[in-house]
Design a protein around this motif. Structure first.
Motif, short mmCIF file in Angstrom:
data_model
loop_
_atom_site.label_atom_id
_atom_site.label_comp_id
_atom_site.label_asym_id
_atom_site.label_seq_id
_atom_site.Cartn_x
_atom_site.Cartn_y
_atom_site.Cartn_z
N THR A 227 0.81 -1.23 0.00
CA THR A 227 0.00 0.00 0.00
C THR A 227 0.84 1.27 0.00
O THR A 227 0.27 2.37 0.01
CB THR A 227 -0.93 0.02 1.24
N ASP A 228 2.17 1.15 0.00
CA ASP A 228 2.99 2.35 0.18
C ASP A 228 3.65 2.84 -1.11
O ASP A 228 4.34 3.85 -1.11
CB ASP A 228 4.07 2.10 1.24
N GLY A 229 3.46 2.14 -2.21
CA GLY A 229 4.05 2.59 -3.47
C GLY A 229 5.54 2.33 -3.59
O GLY A 229 6.18 2.80 -4.53
N ILE A 230 6.11 1.58 -2.64
CA ILE A 230 7.52 1.21 -2.71
C ILE A 230 7.59 -0.24 -3.16
O ILE A 230 7.02 -1.13 -2.52
CB ILE A 230 8.20 1.37 -1.34
N TRP A 231 8.29 -0.44 -4.27
CA TRP A 231 8.25 -1.75 -4.92
C TRP A 231 9.55 -2.51 -4.72
O TRP A 231 10.62 -2.00 -5.00
CB TRP A 231 7.97 -1.60 -6.41
N ARG A 232 9.43 -3.74 -4.25
CA ARG A 232 10.61 -4.59 -4.09
C ARG A 232 11.12 -5.06 -5.46
O ARG A 232 12.32 -5.15 -5.68
CB ARG A 232 10.23 -5.80 -3.21
N PHE A 233 10.21 -5.37 -6.37
CA PHE A 233 10.60 -5.90 -7.68
C PHE A 233 10.08 -5.07 -8.84
O PHE A 233 10.11 -5.53 -9.97
CB PHE A 233 10.10 -7.34 -7.84
N GLY A 234 9.62 -3.88 -8.60
CA GLY A 234 9.13 -3.06 -9.71
C GLY A 234 7.62 -3.01 -9.72
O GLY A 234 6.95 -4.01 -9.42
N GLY A 235 7.05 -1.86 -10.07
CA GLY A 235 5.62 -1.64 -9.94
C GLY A 235 4.84 -1.61 -11.23
O GLY A 235 3.65 -1.27 -11.21
N SER A 236 5.46 -1.98 -12.35
CA SER A 236 4.67 -2.04 -13.58
C SER A 236 3.75 -3.25 -13.53
O SER A 236 3.98 -4.21 -12.78
CB SER A 236 5.59 -2.15 -14.80
N ARG A 237 2.72 -3.24 -14.35
CA ARG A 237 1.75 -4.35 -14.33
C ARG A 237 2.43 -5.66 -14.70
O ARG A 237 2.15 -6.71 -14.10
CB ARG A 237 0.60 -4.05 -15.29
N ASP A 238 3.32 -5.64 -15.67
CA ASP A 238 4.01 -6.86 -16.08
C ASP A 238 4.86 -7.42 -14.95
O ASP A 238 4.92 -8.63 -14.75
CB ASP A 238 4.89 -6.59 -17.31
N GLU A 239 5.54 -6.52 -14.21
CA GLU A 239 6.38 -6.98 -13.11
C GLU A 239 5.54 -7.56 -11.98
O GLU A 239 5.90 -8.57 -11.37
CB GLU A 239 7.24 -5.82 -12.59
N VAL A 240 4.41 -6.93 -11.68
CA VAL A 240 3.52 -7.44 -10.64
C VAL A 240 2.95 -8.79 -11.05
O VAL A 240 2.88 -9.73 -10.24
CB VAL A 240 2.39 -6.43 -10.35
N LEU A 241 2.56 -8.91 -12.30
CA LEU A 241 2.04 -10.19 -12.80
C LEU A 241 3.09 -11.29 -12.69
O LEU A 241 2.79 -12.43 -12.31
CB LEU A 241 1.57 -10.05 -14.25
N ARG A 242 4.33 -10.97 -13.02
CA ARG A 242 5.39 -11.97 -12.91
C ARG A 242 5.56 -12.45 -11.49
O ARG A 242 5.69 -13.66 -11.22
CB ARG A 242 6.72 -11.40 -13.42
N THR A 243 5.53 -11.51 -10.54
CA THR A 243 5.71 -11.89 -9.14
C THR A 243 4.57 -12.78 -8.67
O THR A 243 4.79 -13.77 -7.97
CB THR A 243 5.82 -10.65 -8.26
#
Length: 287
Positions: A227-243
């Motif tokens: 919820t904080d907008g800080i991304w461990r692995f990146g915040g693009s949709r593709d990166e979130v989907l990969r995770t």
């Protein structure tokens, strides 16, 4: 009367070229003194210090001096100066070390080299991390907690966060919806429907019912705050989907994320780990 110099009568070698004769005048006395002093100095140096290379090693010199010996002596002298401070560090816990301004300054200064040798390759010289690879140590976002004792624990024992791969466990349509919810939550726009799916698919077990992360919710899971907008692995949709699809540190999953911090408990002394923890704490994100 002063003796007159007559260049035309000066002794010469008999060599002449284009009207220029080669004279036999001796060099100036100061030049000869310097010349003899130079070769005498060289001989003395060769006797005193290592200098002349032989087949397997150079001559040792009667003083027995070497650069390595001088380095060891300097290190020993430095260790002697540091020893009383290290004894105090050994007797303190992390909180007491932070509370003592003098020892905190000593710890930060001493840990500069320790951090450079052991941590900077991944986390950067200033703790800035590397997006998508290694977390930043200079913000206020902690996967396992930012208090000094937790940092000491993280350095000593290492960390390995595991997130299951949801591909094959959750419908692809729901994975897409989860990615949309995660991205929206980072902007404070998560919907109740998305949160319900988040909980139904088991994500709350690690990330908390409000998706605010394991450390904040005292779950001890090391799960990221979503919820904080800080991304461990990146915040693009593709990166979130990969995770979501391939998880983190999942054996046998080709596209899984790798997130492993080695343990330094067997490599660094307890005092070095405490001082290193102080440096990490003081980067700006300590609590």
């Amino acid at each position: 009367m002063a003796k007159q110099n007559k260049p035309q009568h000066a002794p010469d070698t008999g060599h002449e070229w284009d009207g220029i004769r080669e004279l036999t005048n001796p060099p100036p006395r100061w030049w000869m003194i310097t010349f003899h002093a130079s070769w005498i100095w060289c001989v003395v140096y060769f006797i005193l210090y290592p200098s002349i290379p032989l087949v397997h090693e150079a001559t040792k010199g009667i003083l027995g001096w070497t650069q390595i010996k001088e380095l060891k002596e300097a290190v020993a002298e430095n260790d002697k100066v540091k020893a009383p401070y290290l004894q105090k560090v050994a007797a303190m816990d992390g909180q007491a070390l932070l509370a003592d301004a003098g020892l905190r300054s000593f710890a930060e200064s001493s840990a500069k080299a320790i951090f450079g040798d052991n941590c900077a390759a991944c986390h950067g010289a200033g703790g800035e991390g590397a997006p998508g690879l290694f977390p930043s140590l200079a913000d206020d976002d902690w996967l396992y907690g930012g208090d000094i004792n937790t940092i000491i624990e993280s350095i000593t024992d290492g960390r390995r966060g595991d997130m299951p791969a949801h591909e094959g466990m959750v419908d692809e349509a729901d994975i897409e919806k989860l990615a949309d919810f995660v991205i929206a939550s980072a902007e404070g726009k998560g919907t109740p429907e998305g949160l319900a799916l988040f909980n139904d698919t088991g994500c709350a077990g690690c990330h908390g019912e409000n998706a605010a992360g394991g450390a904040i919710n005292e779950l001890g899971s090391g799960a990221s705050n979503l919820t904080d907008g800080i991304w461990r692995f990146g915040g693009s949709r593709d990166e979130v989907l990969r995770t979501i699809r391939y998880g983190v540190n999942q054996e046998g999953v080709a596209n899984t994320r790798i997130a492993i911090m080695p343990a330094f408990g067997g490599k660094l002394s307890p005092e070095a780990i405490k001082m290193l923890a102080v440096k990490v704490h003081e980067f700006g994100g300590g609590k």
